[in-house]
Design a protein around this motif. Structure first.
Motif, PDB file in Angstrom:
ATOM      1  N   VAL A   1       4.617  16.865  30.445  1.00  0.00           N
ATOM      2  CA  VAL A   1       3.613  17.085  29.407  1.00  0.00           C
ATOM      3  C   VAL A   1       2.963  15.777  28.960  1.00  0.00           C
ATOM      4  CG1 VAL A   1       3.248  17.930  27.058  1.00  0.00           C
ATOM      5  CG2 VAL A   1       4.684  19.222  28.619  1.00  0.00           C
ATOM      6  N   GLU A   2       3.755  14.732  28.792  1.00  0.00           N
ATOM      7  CA  GLU A   2       3.224  13.443  28.348  1.00  0.00           C
ATOM      8  C   GLU A   2       2.182  12.908  29.334  1.00  0.00           C
ATOM      9  OE1 GLU A   2       4.769   8.863  27.700  1.00  0.00           O
ATOM     10  OE2 GLU A   2       6.227  10.479  27.613  1.00  0.00           O
ATOM     11  N   ILE A   3       2.486  12.956  30.617  1.00  0.00           N
ATOM     12  CA  ILE A   3       1.560  12.479  31.645  1.00  0.00           C
ATOM     13  C   ILE A   3       0.347  13.396  31.718  1.00  0.00           C
ATOM     14  CG2 ILE A   3       1.260  12.090  34.136  1.00  0.00           C
ATOM     15  CD1 ILE A   3       2.900   9.917  32.664  1.00  0.00           C
ATOM     16  N   PHE A   4       0.565  14.681  31.613  1.00  0.00           N
ATOM     17  CA  PHE A   4      -0.545  15.642  31.654  1.00  0.00           C
ATOM     18  C   PHE A   4      -1.550  15.361  30.531  1.00  0.00           C
ATOM     19  CE2 PHE A   4      -2.391  19.803  30.533  1.00  0.00           C
ATOM     20  CZ  PHE A   4      -3.044  20.069  31.731  1.00  0.00           C
ATOM     21  N   ILE A   5      -1.053  15.104  29.339  1.00  0.00           N
ATOM     22  CA  ILE A   5      -1.933  14.795  28.205  1.00  0.00           C
ATOM     23  C   ILE A   5      -2.711  13.506  28.473  1.00  0.00           C
ATOM     24  CG2 ILE A   5      -1.965  14.108  25.765  1.00  0.00           C
ATOM     25  CD1 ILE A   5       0.402  16.135  25.396  1.00  0.00           C
ATOM     26  N   LYS A   6      -2.027  12.489  29.038  1.00  0.00           N
ATOM     27  CA  LYS A   6      -2.720  11.235  29.377  1.00  0.00           C
ATOM     28  C   LYS A   6      -3.825  11.493  30.399  1.00  0.00           C
ATOM     29  CE  LYS A   6       1.026   7.932  28.579  1.00  0.00           C
ATOM     30  NZ  LYS A   6       1.889   6.934  29.227  1.00  0.00           N
TER      31      LYS A   6
ATOM     32  N   CYS B   1      -5.584  14.278  30.859  1.00  0.00           N
ATOM     33  CA  CYS B   1      -6.699  14.957  30.196  1.00  0.00           C
ATOM     34  C   CYS B   1      -7.515  13.982  29.358  1.00  0.00           C
ATOM     35  CB  CYS B   1      -6.191  16.097  29.326  1.00  0.00           C
ATOM     36  SG  CYS B   1      -5.443  17.451  30.249  1.00  0.00           S
ATOM     37  N   LYS B   2      -6.829  13.171  28.566  1.00  0.00           N
ATOM     38  CA  LYS B   2      -7.532  12.230  27.692  1.00  0.00           C
ATOM     39  C   LYS B   2      -8.282  11.164  28.487  1.00  0.00           C
ATOM     40  CE  LYS B   2      -4.713  12.682  23.555  1.00  0.00           C
ATOM     41  NZ  LYS B   2      -3.811  12.008  22.603  1.00  0.00           N
ATOM     42  N   THR B   3      -7.649  10.631  29.516  1.00  0.00           N
ATOM     43  CA  THR B   3      -8.270   9.576  30.313  1.00  0.00           C
ATOM     44  C   THR B   3      -9.492  10.083  31.065  1.00  0.00           C
ATOM     45  OG1 THR B   3      -6.125   8.489  30.556  1.00  0.00           O
ATOM     46  CG2 THR B   3      -7.843   7.849  32.121  1.00  0.00           C
ATOM     47  N   LEU B   4      -9.420  11.315  31.574  1.00  0.00           N
ATOM     48  CA  LEU B   4     -10.536  11.889  32.324  1.00  0.00           C
ATOM     49  C   LEU B   4     -11.531  12.628  31.434  1.00  0.00           C
ATOM     50  CD1 LEU B   4      -8.534  13.256  35.378  1.00  0.00           C
ATOM     51  CD2 LEU B   4     -10.116  11.311  35.368  1.00  0.00           C
ATOM     52  N   ASN B   5     -11.177  12.768  30.152  1.00  0.00           N
ATOM     53  CA  ASN B   5     -12.013  13.512  29.209  1.00  0.00           C
ATOM     54  C   ASN B   5     -12.268  14.940  29.693  1.00  0.00           C
ATOM     55  OD1 ASN B   5     -13.374  13.754  26.747  1.00  0.00           O
ATOM     56  ND2 ASN B   5     -15.343  13.319  27.713  1.00  0.00           N
ATOM     57  N   VAL B   6     -11.183  15.593  30.101  1.00  0.00           N
ATOM     58  CA  VAL B   6     -11.243  16.999  30.508  1.00  0.00           C
ATOM     59  C   VAL B   6     -10.269  17.792  29.652  1.00  0.00           C
ATOM     60  CG1 VAL B   6     -11.933  16.503  32.887  1.00  0.00           C
ATOM     61  CG2 VAL B   6      -9.519  16.759  32.350  1.00  0.00           C
ATOM     62  N   SER B   7     -10.540  19.063  29.511  1.00  0.00           N
ATOM     63  CA  SER B   7      -9.648  19.892  28.708  1.00  0.00           C
ATOM     64  C   SER B   7      -8.411  20.281  29.515  1.00  0.00           C
ATOM     65  CB  SER B   7     -10.365  21.156  28.228  1.00  0.00           C
ATOM     66  OG  SER B   7     -10.562  22.055  29.291  1.00  0.00           O
ATOM     67  N   SER B   8      -7.334  20.505  28.821  1.00  0.00           N
ATOM     68  CA  SER B   8      -6.110  20.959  29.487  1.00  0.00           C
ATOM     69  C   SER B   8      -6.333  22.329  30.107  1.00  0.00           C
ATOM     70  CB  SER B   8      -4.939  20.982  28.507  1.00  0.00           C
ATOM     71  OG  SER B   8      -5.230  21.804  27.401  1.00  0.00           O
TER      72      SER B   8
END
Length: 80
Positions: free
Chosen positions: A54-59, A61-68
């Motif tokens: 989950v931690e990497i997944f959130i990074k 999304c935020k880094t690519l500016n895409v929604s989960s």
């Protein structure tokens, strides 16, 4: 990021992750370094061999500016 729903890879996290990175200013190597993972881990995620925590997944999304929801395939277009 519209127009990918008919692609065979577009329903997988790995396919959508790879596509999102390819549209960004990152190389695969730069993206992996930016989110703090190895290139091997990123390869495994983009090939659907393993799933990020989950931690990497959130990074991602935020880094690519895409929604989960987009990366998970719950929606077809990424309108963050």
């Amino acid at each position: 990021m519209s127009g990918i729903k008919n692609e065979p890879w577009s329903n997988t996290l790995g396919g959508r992750l790879w596509y999102s990175i390819s549209l960004s200013d990152f190389t695969l190597q730069e993206f992996a370094k930016t989110i703090g993972i190895s290139e091997r881990s990123l390869y495994r995620y983009t090939k659907n061999i393993s799933m990020p925590n989950v931690e990497i997944f959130i990074k991602m999304c935020k880094t690519l500016n895409v929604s989960s929801d987009y990366l998970l395939g719950l929606i077809s277009d990424n309108n963050v």
